[in-house]
Design a protein around this motif. Structure first.
Motif, PDB file in Angstrom:
ATOM      1  N   TYR A   1       1.037   6.741  -9.555  1.00  0.00           N
ATOM      2  CA  TYR A   1       0.126   6.318 -10.616  1.00  0.00           C
ATOM      3  C   TYR A   1       0.829   5.555 -11.738  1.00  0.00           C
ATOM      4  O   TYR A   1       0.244   4.667 -12.353  1.00  0.00           O
TER       5      TYR A   1
ATOM      6  N   ASP B   1      -8.014   4.702   4.425  1.00  0.00           N
ATOM      7  CA  ASP B   1      -7.012   4.422   5.436  1.00  0.00           C
ATOM      8  C   ASP B   1      -6.682   2.931   5.426  1.00  0.00           C
ATOM      9  O   ASP B   1      -7.568   2.098   5.233  1.00  0.00           O
ATOM     10  N   ILE B   2      -5.429   2.596   5.656  1.00  0.00           N
ATOM     11  CA  ILE B   2      -4.984   1.196   5.628  1.00  0.00           C
ATOM     12  C   ILE B   2      -5.793   0.323   6.574  1.00  0.00           C
ATOM     13  O   ILE B   2      -6.136  -0.808   6.266  1.00  0.00           O
TER      14      ILE B   2
ATOM     15  N   ARG C   1       0.725   4.040  -3.121  1.00  0.00           N
ATOM     16  CA  ARG C   1      -0.116   5.209  -2.844  1.00  0.00           C
ATOM     17  C   ARG C   1       0.346   6.420  -3.649  1.00  0.00           C
ATOM     18  O   ARG C   1       1.492   6.862  -3.536  1.00  0.00           O
ATOM     19  N   ASN C   2      -0.544   6.925  -4.486  1.00  0.00           N
ATOM     20  CA  ASN C   2      -0.292   8.109  -5.326  1.00  0.00           C
ATOM     21  C   ASN C   2       0.831   7.927  -6.341  1.00  0.00           C
ATOM     22  O   ASN C   2       1.272   8.898  -6.962  1.00  0.00           O
TER      23      ASN C   2
ATOM     24  N   MET D   1      -7.588   1.648  -2.570  1.00  0.00           N
ATOM     25  CA  MET D   1      -6.540   1.606  -1.557  1.00  0.00           C
ATOM     26  C   MET D   1      -5.872   2.963  -1.397  1.00  0.00           C
ATOM     27  O   MET D   1      -5.421   3.325  -0.319  1.00  0.00           O
ATOM     28  N   ASN D   2      -5.783   3.718  -2.481  1.00  0.00           N
ATOM     29  CA  ASN D   2      -5.183   5.044  -2.435  1.00  0.00           C
ATOM     30  C   ASN D   2      -6.029   6.038  -1.654  1.00  0.00           C
ATOM     31  O   ASN D   2      -5.522   7.025  -1.140  1.00  0.00           O
ATOM     32  N   CYS D   3      -7.334   5.762  -1.602  1.00  0.00           N
ATOM     33  CA  CYS D   3      -8.264   6.753  -1.065  1.00  0.00           C
ATOM     34  C   CYS D   3      -8.710   6.476   0.361  1.00  0.00           C
ATOM     35  O   CYS D   3      -9.369   7.320   0.968  1.00  0.00           O
TER      36      CYS D   3
ATOM     37  N   VAL E   1       0.808  -1.222   0.000  1.00  0.00           N
ATOM     38  CA  VAL E   1       0.000   0.000   0.000  1.00  0.00           C
ATOM     39  C   VAL E   1       0.844   1.275   0.000  1.00  0.00           C
ATOM     40  O   VAL E   1       0.611   2.169  -0.825  1.00  0.00           O
ATOM     41  N   PRO E   2       1.843   1.403   0.881  1.00  0.00           N
ATOM     42  CA  PRO E   2       2.610   2.667   0.914  1.00  0.00           C
ATOM     43  C   PRO E   2       3.352   2.965  -0.385  1.00  0.00           C
ATOM     44  O   PRO E   2       3.449   4.133  -0.784  1.00  0.00           O
TER      45      PRO E   2
END
Length: 233
Positions: free
Chosen positions: A127, A226-227, A124-125, A222-224, A120-121
């Motif tokens: 693209y 919280d984990i 994240r963002n 997942m980007n939008c 996830v980290p």
């Protein structure tokens, strides 16, 4: 070796090296780069390894099998059919996968995949990495699982149902590297849906588009969020 034997070897080769790539790509990349842990660089290179697997299978097909890579002739459809097929497949997989996931979580109290949480980290963002990852999964997995393996199993056993089931089981097993029951049953269900569609309509492009959509939308979600809320999905 006759053609059927070559098909059998090709299926085994494809599954073994694809499973090895999914299991050992990170250790291999770590050894090569010296960068430890799941980083953007290591993850990107691990996706490159999947493309190498596709090239290896393609070369086996060209030089050993000496036959068409796609045993099923690709059928052409209208743009309207493409849209309807992709949307229908997406929602069938989404709803079916959600039900399976809910049942597994209720019965086993299973936690979300640790490997997925680690990804996830870095996604994240990012693209470019998200799109590259989704394209890699969609193209490589559909070419190999539906385009290559499924028709060859059908040729060997002369039974489309056996081909659908075995290809879906293999597809589920490949995702066991995520370490959860949900990440096996979900892909198995998708594998059955996609295999039935491919048998009926013989169009790999629709499956690639839908596969990309499933992964891309999931990663955008997942980007939008919280984990800690990922287990809901």
């Amino acid at each position: 070796m006759n053609l059927t034997g070559k098909y059998a070897v090709g299926i085994l080769l494809t599954f073994v090296i694809l499973a090895a790539a999914m299991l050992y790509s990170f250790p291999a990349v770590t050894t090569i780069t010296g960068i430890r842990g799941i980083t953007e660089t290591n993850f990107f290179l691990s996706r490159i390894i999947l493309w190498i697997v596709l090239i290896i299978v393609f070369l086996y097909n060209v030089f050993i099998e000496k036959s068409a890579f796609f045993l099923r002739k690709e059928k052409k459809y209208s743009a309207t059919f493409y849209i309807k097929a992709v949307v229908s497949l997406y929602f069938i997989c989404l709803i079916g996968g959600a039900i399976l996931n809910a049942v597994v979580m209720f019965v086993t109290q299973e936690k979300i995949s640790e490997k997925l949480l680690n990804l996830v980290p870095i996604l994240r963002n990012n693209y470019f990495l998200v799109i590259f990852t989704c394209l890699t999964a969609a193209i490589v997995e559909e070419f190999l699982m539906r385009g290559y393996i499924q028709p060859r199993i059908e040729k060997i056993y002369n039974n489309p149902t056996v081909a659908i089931v075995i290809s879906a089981v293999l597809f589920g097993i490949l995702h066991s590297t995520y370490g959860t029951i949900s990440q096996v049953l979900g892909p198995f269900f998708i594998g059955v849906v996609f295999a039935v569609f491919y048998k009926r309509y013989s169009n790999i492009k629709i499956l690639i588009i839908c596969h990309f959509m499933i992964d891309f939308i999931a990663m955008m979600v997942m980007n939008c969020i919280d984990i800690k809320h990922l287990s809901v999905f």
